[in-house]
Scaffold this motif. Structure first.
Motif, PDB file in Angstrom:
ATOM      1  N   VAL A 392      -2.591  21.045   4.834  1.00  0.00           N
ATOM      2  CA  VAL A 392      -1.688  20.794   3.711  1.00  0.00           C
ATOM      3  C   VAL A 392      -0.663  21.918   3.667  1.00  0.00           C
ATOM      4  O   VAL A 392      -0.919  23.037   4.118  1.00  0.00           O
ATOM      5  CB  VAL A 392      -2.441  20.704   2.361  1.00  0.00           C
ATOM      6  CG1 VAL A 392      -3.337  19.482   2.331  1.00  0.00           C
ATOM      7  CG2 VAL A 392      -3.232  21.974   2.082  1.00  0.00           C
ATOM      8  N   LEU A 393       0.502  21.608   3.112  1.00  0.00           N
ATOM      9  CA  LEU A 393       1.588  22.574   2.994  1.00  0.00           C
ATOM     10  C   LEU A 393       1.693  23.079   1.563  1.00  0.00           C
ATOM     11  O   LEU A 393       1.527  22.306   0.616  1.00  0.00           O
ATOM     12  CB  LEU A 393       2.918  21.922   3.361  1.00  0.00           C
ATOM     13  CG  LEU A 393       3.285  21.801   4.841  1.00  0.00           C
ATOM     14  CD1 LEU A 393       4.389  20.772   5.008  1.00  0.00           C
ATOM     15  CD2 LEU A 393       3.728  23.140   5.404  1.00  0.00           C
ATOM     16  N   ASP A 394       1.973  24.394   1.399  1.00  0.00           N
ATOM     17  CA  ASP A 394       2.348  24.880   0.077  1.00  0.00           C
ATOM     18  C   ASP A 394       3.883  24.904  -0.009  1.00  0.00           C
ATOM     19  O   ASP A 394       4.592  24.536   0.936  1.00  0.00           O
ATOM     20  CB  ASP A 394       1.724  26.236  -0.234  1.00  0.00           C
ATOM     21  CG  ASP A 394       2.259  27.378   0.624  1.00  0.00           C
ATOM     22  OD1 ASP A 394       3.269  27.191   1.336  1.00  0.00           O
ATOM     23  OD2 ASP A 394       1.678  28.474   0.569  1.00  0.00           O
ATOM     24  N   ARG A 395       4.400  25.340  -1.142  1.00  0.00           N
ATOM     25  CA  ARG A 395       5.846  25.290  -1.355  1.00  0.00           C
ATOM     26  C   ARG A 395       6.609  26.253  -0.463  1.00  0.00           C
ATOM     27  O   ARG A 395       7.809  26.081  -0.235  1.00  0.00           O
ATOM     28  CB  ARG A 395       6.146  25.579  -2.823  1.00  0.00           C
ATOM     29  CG  ARG A 395       5.608  24.516  -3.776  1.00  0.00           C
ATOM     30  CD  ARG A 395       5.734  24.956  -5.225  1.00  0.00           C
ATOM     31  NE  ARG A 395       5.123  23.984  -6.129  1.00  0.00           N
ATOM     32  CZ  ARG A 395       4.918  24.196  -7.418  1.00  0.00           C
ATOM     33  NH1 ARG A 395       5.261  25.356  -7.961  1.00  0.00           N
ATOM     34  NH2 ARG A 395       4.365  23.258  -8.171  1.00  0.00           N
ATOM     35  N   ALA A 396       5.928  27.263   0.038  1.00  0.00           N
ATOM     36  CA  ALA A 396       6.585  28.241   0.900  1.00  0.00           C
ATOM     37  C   ALA A 396       6.540  27.851   2.372  1.00  0.00           C
ATOM     38  O   ALA A 396       7.045  28.582   3.223  1.00  0.00           O
ATOM     39  CB  ALA A 396       5.939  29.613   0.714  1.00  0.00           C
ATOM     40  N   GLY A 397       5.905  26.714   2.693  1.00  0.00           N
ATOM     41  CA  GLY A 397       5.821  26.275   4.074  1.00  0.00           C
ATOM     42  C   GLY A 397       4.613  26.776   4.825  1.00  0.00           C
ATOM     43  O   GLY A 397       4.539  26.633   6.050  1.00  0.00           O
ATOM     44  N   ASN A 398       3.639  27.370   4.127  1.00  0.00           N
ATOM     45  CA  ASN A 398       2.399  27.786   4.762  1.00  0.00           C
ATOM     46  C   ASN A 398       1.450  26.593   4.877  1.00  0.00           C
ATOM     47  O   ASN A 398       1.433  25.714   4.010  1.00  0.00           O
ATOM     48  CB  ASN A 398       1.735  28.896   3.953  1.00  0.00           C
ATOM     49  CG  ASN A 398       2.656  30.072   3.724  1.00  0.00           C
ATOM     50  OD1 ASN A 398       3.197  30.632   4.671  1.00  0.00           O
ATOM     51  ND2 ASN A 398       2.849  30.437   2.461  1.00  0.00           N
ATOM     52  N   LEU A 399       0.655  26.576   5.919  1.00  0.00           N
ATOM     53  CA  LEU A 399      -0.290  25.496   6.182  1.00  0.00           C
ATOM     54  C   LEU A 399      -1.711  25.969   5.906  1.00  0.00           C
ATOM     55  O   LEU A 399      -2.084  27.093   6.266  1.00  0.00           O
ATOM     56  CB  LEU A 399      -0.182  25.041   7.639  1.00  0.00           C
ATOM     57  CG  LEU A 399       1.138  24.381   8.040  1.00  0.00           C
ATOM     58  CD1 LEU A 399       1.309  24.411   9.548  1.00  0.00           C
ATOM     59  CD2 LEU A 399       1.192  22.942   7.536  1.00  0.00           C
ATOM     60  N   TYR A 400      -2.525  25.091   5.298  1.00  0.00           N
ATOM     61  CA  TYR A 400      -3.909  25.425   4.964  1.00  0.00           C
ATOM     62  C   TYR A 400      -4.830  24.321   5.472  1.00  0.00           C
ATOM     63  O   TYR A 400      -4.499  23.135   5.407  1.00  0.00           O
ATOM     64  CB  TYR A 400      -4.090  25.554   3.448  1.00  0.00           C
ATOM     65  CG  TYR A 400      -3.271  26.649   2.822  1.00  0.00           C
ATOM     66  CD1 TYR A 400      -3.842  27.879   2.494  1.00  0.00           C
ATOM     67  CD2 TYR A 400      -1.912  26.469   2.564  1.00  0.00           C
ATOM     68  CE1 TYR A 400      -3.080  28.887   1.916  1.00  0.00           C
ATOM     69  CE2 TYR A 400      -1.148  27.476   1.995  1.00  0.00           C
ATOM     70  CZ  TYR A 400      -1.731  28.673   1.674  1.00  0.00           C
ATOM     71  OH  TYR A 400      -0.984  29.669   1.118  1.00  0.00           O
ATOM     72  N   GLY A 401      -5.995  24.725   5.973  1.00  0.00           N
ATOM     73  CA  GLY A 401      -6.968  23.751   6.447  1.00  0.00           C
ATOM     74  C   GLY A 401      -8.333  24.385   6.613  1.00  0.00           C
ATOM     75  O   GLY A 401      -8.564  25.535   6.206  1.00  0.00           O
ATOM     76  N   THR A 402      -9.241  23.651   7.217  1.00  0.00           N
ATOM     77  CA  THR A 402     -10.611  24.117   7.435  1.00  0.00           C
ATOM     78  C   THR A 402     -11.005  23.949   8.893  1.00  0.00           C
ATOM     79  O   THR A 402     -10.455  23.114   9.606  1.00  0.00           O
ATOM     80  CB  THR A 402     -11.622  23.345   6.570  1.00  0.00           C
ATOM     81  OG1 THR A 402     -11.627  21.961   6.978  1.00  0.00           O
ATOM     82  CG2 THR A 402     -11.274  23.437   5.096  1.00  0.00           C
ATOM     83  N   THR A 403     -11.960  24.746   9.325  1.00  0.00           N
ATOM     84  CA  THR A 403     -12.619  24.540  10.616  1.00  0.00           C
ATOM     85  C   THR A 403     -14.103  24.296  10.355  1.00  0.00           C
ATOM     86  O   THR A 403     -14.700  24.940   9.493  1.00  0.00           O
ATOM     87  CB  THR A 403     -12.452  25.751  11.552  1.00  0.00           C
ATOM     88  OG1 THR A 403     -13.084  26.897  10.984  1.00  0.00           O
ATOM     89  CG2 THR A 403     -10.973  26.041  11.791  1.00  0.00           C
ATOM     90  N   GLY A 404     -14.674  23.359  11.094  1.00  0.00           N
ATOM     91  CA  GLY A 404     -16.080  23.043  10.889  1.00  0.00           C
ATOM     92  C   GLY A 404     -17.015  24.151  11.311  1.00  0.00           C
ATOM     93  O   GLY A 404     -18.144  24.250  10.813  1.00  0.00           O
ATOM     94  N   TYR A 405     -16.542  25.017  12.200  1.00  0.00           N
ATOM     95  CA  TYR A 405     -17.383  26.088  12.745  1.00  0.00           C
ATOM     96  C   TYR A 405     -16.558  27.377  12.822  1.00  0.00           C
ATOM     97  O   TYR A 405     -15.428  27.442  12.394  1.00  0.00           O
ATOM     98  CB  TYR A 405     -17.917  25.677  14.119  1.00  0.00           C
ATOM     99  CG  TYR A 405     -18.572  24.322  14.096  1.00  0.00           C
ATOM    100  CD1 TYR A 405     -19.831  24.150  13.528  1.00  0.00           C
ATOM    101  CD2 TYR A 405     -17.907  23.199  14.587  1.00  0.00           C
ATOM    102  CE1 TYR A 405     -20.438  22.896  13.471  1.00  0.00           C
ATOM    103  CE2 TYR A 405     -18.502  21.946  14.538  1.00  0.00           C
ATOM    104  CZ  TYR A 405     -19.762  21.800  13.977  1.00  0.00           C
ATOM    105  OH  TYR A 405     -20.334  20.564  13.911  1.00  0.00           O
ATOM    106  N   GLY A 406     -17.162  28.410  13.365  1.00  0.00           N
ATOM    107  CA  GLY A 406     -16.494  29.693  13.454  1.00  0.00           C
ATOM    108  C   GLY A 406     -16.591  30.468  12.158  1.00  0.00           C
ATOM    109  O   GLY A 406     -17.310  30.109  11.235  1.00  0.00           O
ATOM    110  N   GLY A 407     -15.859  31.573  12.086  1.00  0.00           N
ATOM    111  CA  GLY A 407     -15.914  32.430  10.914  1.00  0.00           C
ATOM    112  C   GLY A 407     -16.849  33.600  11.110  1.00  0.00           C
ATOM    113  O   GLY A 407     -17.383  33.841  12.197  1.00  0.00           O
ATOM    114  N   ALA A 408     -17.074  34.329  10.014  1.00  0.00           N
ATOM    115  CA  ALA A 408     -17.816  35.584  10.087  1.00  0.00           C
ATOM    116  C   ALA A 408     -19.318  35.425   9.991  1.00  0.00           C
ATOM    117  O   ALA A 408     -20.058  36.350  10.334  1.00  0.00           O
ATOM    118  CB  ALA A 408     -17.335  36.511   8.970  1.00  0.00           C
TER     119      ALA A 408
END
Length: 427
Positions: A392-408
């Motif tokens: 999804v896009l915010d008003r500043a043009g940044n993209l947000y999403g999720t990954t099913g795996y990975g991370g800390a």
């Protein structure tokens, strides 16, 4: 049902460009208590908070609904709004991205749980003290659908619409080629009636016979005339899935028309996943397939369907992904979005330099063709791995999403692939 096979307009795949100026930030890494394996995407509220679901985790271990809020000192704070429980009442294992109504209530589906252990539709209502109250508004059974995996949509009157991957009326639906399930999937409506709560109506039962499509895991989209559009994973003339249209009739029934039969023939895509369809302003449809396409090693497509005379729709393959480290591949579970300039954005579950998936952009050229740019390629831990739900896009043009795996973080179930992330890609 009219099986309408469209002609193919094929765009030759080219090596994608790589946008080096993009910055990716892992906003949150999931663990067992906060949920894990987020197969859904995320949505914003008006205050800039993010919401989504995880398939597993939480104290009930069968998934959570969560909120991510920007923290005062930087970073993001996660809050579990509801932990699903496999207790004979609540839903379990949510796959889909939730949606808001005009009053700020959240709605979604679970693929399991409920009164019949076949899935639910739930509502989450903000309550006092910054808490949320969950209400199961529908439990599915064999005859009205089983195992919903799709997101929901509203009509103008506030009724909800969605799909179930299996189930349906035994009088019209034959046994699907899966021994666990008896029906081939449904399209349903939930109408809120005074004094009765939410009442479900099955608008269409899919039938495993001949070239009939079946197995619905993606959500639906309305056109301006009130027709519904969706995809099936399987079935159709060639068995590789379909795009369909449901049209309401004066008698209150709905008529199904197959707009496109996918054909894994070296040019077309195959098996549309959970990504579903979107419209552009001209009434053209766009979506993704898990596999198929053209090229030396094709593995998924972005396609466009254009309406024409006589109800015929023409398919154009905008991009064929290649199974390699120079492109992403397997985009079929990604929802697409447009920006204000008409560029398309999505994710691939695999591919990129580390084979952990990508975020991509498709941009139009003056000649009418489309050019792919890899905005981000996921890498080594603690980065994310395997984005599924689109962005999804915010008003500043940044993209947000999720990954099913990975991370800390990891646990006994996630193991070495870790438990998933929420990420931001910044131009």
């Amino acid at each position: 049902m009219a099986g309408l096979l469209a002609f193919f307009l094929i765009i030759v795949p080219i090596t994608p460009a790589r946008a080096q100026a993009q910055t990716e930030t892992v906003l949150y890494s999931f663990s067992k208590s906060s949920g894990f394996v987020p197969f859904s995407g995320v949505i914003f509220d008006s205050a800039g908070n993010l919401y989504g679901t995880t398939e597993n985790g939480g104290n009930g271990t069968v998934g959570v609904l969560y909120e991510l809020s920007p923290a005062a000192g930087g970073g993001w704070d996660q809050k579990v709004l509801h932990t699903f429980k496999l207790n004979g009442t609540d839903g379990a294992y949510p796959f889909a991205t939730p949606i808001f109504d005009a009053s700020g209530n959240l709605y979604g589906t679970t693929s399991d749980g409920g009164a019949n252990a076949l899935g639910t539709v739930f509502e989450m209502i903000p309550a006092a003290g910054d808490t949320w109250a969950e209400k199961v508004i529908h439990s599915f059974n064999t005859t009205n659908g089983e195992n919903p995996q799709s997101s929901l949509i509203f009509d103008a009157a506030g009724n909800l619409y969605g799909t179930t991957s299996h189930g349906g009326s035994s009088s019209t639906t034959g046994a699907c080629p899966t021994p666990v399930f008896t029906g081939c999937g449904t399209v349903f409506e939930l109408e809120r009636r005074p004094g009765m709560g939410w009442v479900e109506k099955v608008l269409y039962n899919f039938n495993f016979s001949g070239a009939e499509p079946y197995d619905l895991i993606a959500g639906l989209v309305f056109d301006s005339a009130g027709n519904l559009y969706g995809t099936t994973v399987y079935g159709g003339t060639y068995g590789y899935g379909t795009v369909f249209k449901l049209s309401p009739t004066a008698s209150g029934h709905w008529t199904e028309t197959t707009l496109h039969n996918f054909n894994r023939d070296g040019t077309d895509g195959a098996y549309p996943g959970t990504g579903g369809l979107i419209f552009d302003a001209s009434g053209n449809l766009y979506g993704t397939t898990v596999t198929g396409g053209s090229g030396s090693n094709p593995e998924g497509t972005v396609f466009e369907l254009t309406p024409g005379a006589g109800g015929l729709w023409t398919e154009t393959v905008l991009h064929s992904f290649q199974q390699s480290h120079s492109d992403g591949y397997a985009p079929g579970d990604s929802t697409l979005i447009f920006d204000a300039s008409g560029n398309l954005y999505g994710t691939t579950q695999l591919g990129g330099s580390s084979n952990k998936g990508t975020v991509f952009e498709l941009s139009t050229t003056g000649s009418g063709s489309w050019t792919e740019t890899l905005l981000y390629e996921f890498g080594a831990l603690p980065d994310g791995d395997g984005p599924l739900g689109g962005v999804v896009l915010d008003r500043a043009g940044n993209l947000y999403g999720t990954t099913g795996y990975g991370g800390a973080y990891s646990n006994a179930i996630c193991g070495s692939i870790h438990c998933g992330t929420v990420f931001e890609v910044t131009p």
